[in-house]
Enzyme design. Structure first.
Site, short mmCIF file in Angstrom:
data_model
loop_
_atom_site.label_atom_id
_atom_site.label_comp_id
_atom_site.label_asym_id
_atom_site.label_seq_id
_atom_site.Cartn_x
_atom_site.Cartn_y
_atom_site.Cartn_z
N LEU A 63 0.82 -1.21 0.00
CA LEU A 63 0.00 0.00 0.00
C LEU A 63 0.85 1.25 0.00
O LEU A 63 0.32 2.37 -0.04
CB LEU A 63 -0.90 0.01 1.25
CG LEU A 63 -1.71 -1.27 1.51
CD1 LEU A 63 -2.48 -1.14 2.82
CD2 LEU A 63 -2.66 -1.57 0.37
N TYR A 118 1.46 11.26 -11.60
CA TYR A 118 1.13 10.27 -10.59
C TYR A 118 0.61 8.99 -11.26
O TYR A 118 1.01 7.88 -10.91
CB TYR A 118 0.08 10.84 -9.65
CG TYR A 118 -0.47 9.86 -8.63
CD1 TYR A 118 0.31 9.41 -7.57
CD2 TYR A 118 -1.78 9.38 -8.72
CE1 TYR A 118 -0.20 8.52 -6.62
CE2 TYR A 118 -2.30 8.50 -7.78
CZ TYR A 118 -1.50 8.07 -6.74
OH TYR A 118 -2.00 7.19 -5.81
N LYS A 122 2.11 5.14 -11.22
CA LYS A 122 1.30 3.99 -10.82
C LYS A 122 1.26 2.94 -11.93
O LYS A 122 1.31 1.73 -11.68
CB LYS A 122 -0.12 4.44 -10.47
CG LYS A 122 -0.23 5.13 -9.12
CD LYS A 122 0.11 4.16 -7.99
CE LYS A 122 -0.20 4.70 -6.63
NZ LYS A 122 0.14 3.75 -5.54
N ASN A 147 -11.85 6.86 -5.87
CA ASN A 147 -11.77 7.73 -4.70
C ASN A 147 -12.16 6.94 -3.44
O ASN A 147 -13.20 6.27 -3.41
CB ASN A 147 -12.73 8.91 -4.86
CG ASN A 147 -12.39 9.77 -6.05
OD1 ASN A 147 -11.53 10.61 -6.00
ND2 ASN A 147 -13.07 9.51 -7.18
N PRO A 309 -42.52 8.29 41.42
CA PRO A 309 -43.17 7.25 42.23
C PRO A 309 -44.68 7.45 42.35
O PRO A 309 -45.15 8.56 42.61
CB PRO A 309 -42.48 7.38 43.59
CG PRO A 309 -41.12 7.90 43.25
CD PRO A 309 -41.33 8.84 42.12
N GLY A 310 -45.44 6.36 42.12
CA GLY A 310 -46.88 6.39 42.27
C GLY A 310 -47.65 7.07 41.17
O GLY A 310 -48.89 7.09 41.18
N VAL A 311 -46.98 7.58 40.15
CA VAL A 311 -47.63 8.38 39.09
C VAL A 311 -48.21 7.47 38.01
O VAL A 311 -47.64 6.45 37.64
CB VAL A 311 -46.62 9.37 38.48
CG1 VAL A 311 -47.09 9.91 37.13
CG2 VAL A 311 -46.36 10.52 39.45
#
Length: 400
Positions: A63, A118, A122, A147, A309-311
């Site tokens: 790579l 480039y 390659k 890409n 609580p309790g609702v």
């Protein structure tokens, strides 16, 4: 299997080495391949290390390369020159293990790449590898990548996607010169999957005609079959929606394998620390709180409900909307009654044994916190997002 990765600290190298190590360490067991050692060669490695690793390896991923040199001549030295050294070391040790070369679409020297220094470097590297295969009988895998994008890709370098992701995530200015320009894009995880398939002889072979890919069982080149095409306009529009998600809570459509899904993962990898966590609006009253977590375009919304609580909460019904109630902490009684009957369905649930309860259309329903001391925490999913103009919510007690 002992694997040599050159350019191990680059974008592709870091991702590939990370997954190879997962396989080596037994963290990724679904590949059906054994990895014993990963040799990581980069600019800080020595010639002696390269020589020793070339003698010992069973597979080479080359790579290494030069993308943005100070002088054009460095393209040929960096891309062709190192490839020559690598192959010479393998040849010196009589090691004819498979070798993979990361090349580029620019090696086609076609279209806008026709005068690419480039690309020429390659192309020279490709020819060197293919000749090496002919001379030694070694298996050679030459990939021309389009890409690339994904986590850990360097912005403001050679990836438009990385540059846009970094800019949008960090509220930096950016310029799109032509929204209609289309890119062919390869996601890093798809590339890595292909590389690991190579270890088992599962590479995809092809030939090229310019930029055209022609799958071919015994083709001289290789390719990754999963790529995406998107315009610059498409990319920045998606990124803009991702950027707005903490405010809108709207998650765009992220179909399995889609470009949008992969782009979102990429975008998140560029978030600065201060954006990794974000506040949610808690609607609080004496009964507790209700907080929307996430909205989707087609699959409803998620919320968390805290009952003191309790609702008792709820006491309403819907015509078409339906929900799941999932108690994750505390104990509750959920009651439902079809509005034209007196029969009440009751379910006792708790965070100790989590289950989901449907809130049925046409049934008025409630949820009662059975504790007098502890809050009740319930995760709720509704099949549609709440619309204040069409709430489809009608008050009616379950029990008179």
């Amino acid at each position: 299997m002992k694997i040599l990765v050159t350019g191990a600290k680059g974008f592709v190298g870091r991702n590939l080495c990370a997954q190879l190590k997962n396989i080596r360490d037994g963290k990724a067991r679904n590949y059906g391949v054994a990895v014993d050692v990963v040799y990581e060669y980069d600019l800080d490695s020595t010639a002696e290390e390269l020589d020793a690793w070339c003698a010992d390896c069973d597979f080479v991923f080359n790579l290494a390369g030069v993308n943005r040199p100070k002088e054009l001549s460095e393209f040929m030295r960096g891309n062709y020159g190192f490839a020559s050294t690598l192959l010479e070391r393998l040849r010196d040790h009589g090691n004819i293990c498979p070798v993979m070369l990361a090349s580029s679409q620019q090696a086609s020297l076609a279209g806008r790449f026709g005068d690419s220094e480039y690309g020429r470097s390659k192309k020279a590297g490709e020819e060197l590898f293919l000749k090496y295969g002919d001379d030694t009988g070694a298996k050679v895998l030459v990939y021309r990548f389009p890409n690339l994008f994904g986590k850990w890709c360097r912005p403001n370098y050679n990836s438009a996607v990385a540059t846009f992701c970094h800019a949008v995530a960090n509220d930096l200015p950016y310029t799109v010169n032509d929204r209609s320009v289309e890119l062919e894009l390869l996601y890093i995880d798809d590339l890595v999957e292909e590389m690991i398939a190579c270890l088992k002889g599962g590479e995809h072979r092809c030939d090229f005609d310019g930029l055209g890919v022609f799958p071919m069982k015994n083709g001289p080149y290789c390719y990754v079959p999963t790529t995406h095409r998107a315009t610059l306009g498409d990319i920045v529009d998606l990124l803009t929606a991702f950027h707005a998600q903490p405010q809108t809570l709207l998650m765009p459509e992220l179909a399995p394998g889609s470009f949008a899904k992969k782009l979102y993962s990429t975008y998140l990898s560029y978030l600065p620390k201060e954006k990794v966590a974000f506040p949610l609006k808690m609607n609080e009253d004496a009964r507790g709180s209700f907080t929307e977590l996430l909205r989707t375009a087609t699959h409803g919304q998620f919320s968390v409900n805290v009952s003191n609580p309790g609702v008792t909460k709820g006491q309403h019904w819907h015509n078409s909307k339906w929900e799941f109630f999932i108690v994750v902490s505390g104990r509750a009684r959920i009651q439902e009654r079809r509005i034209d009957t007196d029969e009440v369905l009751e379910f006792e649930v708790s965070g100790e044994r989590i289950k989901a309860v449907h809130m049925l259309p046409g049934y008025t329903h409630n949820i009662v916190n059975l504790s007098e001391t502890e809050p009740l925490v319930t995760l709720m999913w509704a099949n549609e997002c709440f619309d204040p103009d069409r709430p489809d919510t009608y008050y009616e007690p379950v029990e008179s």
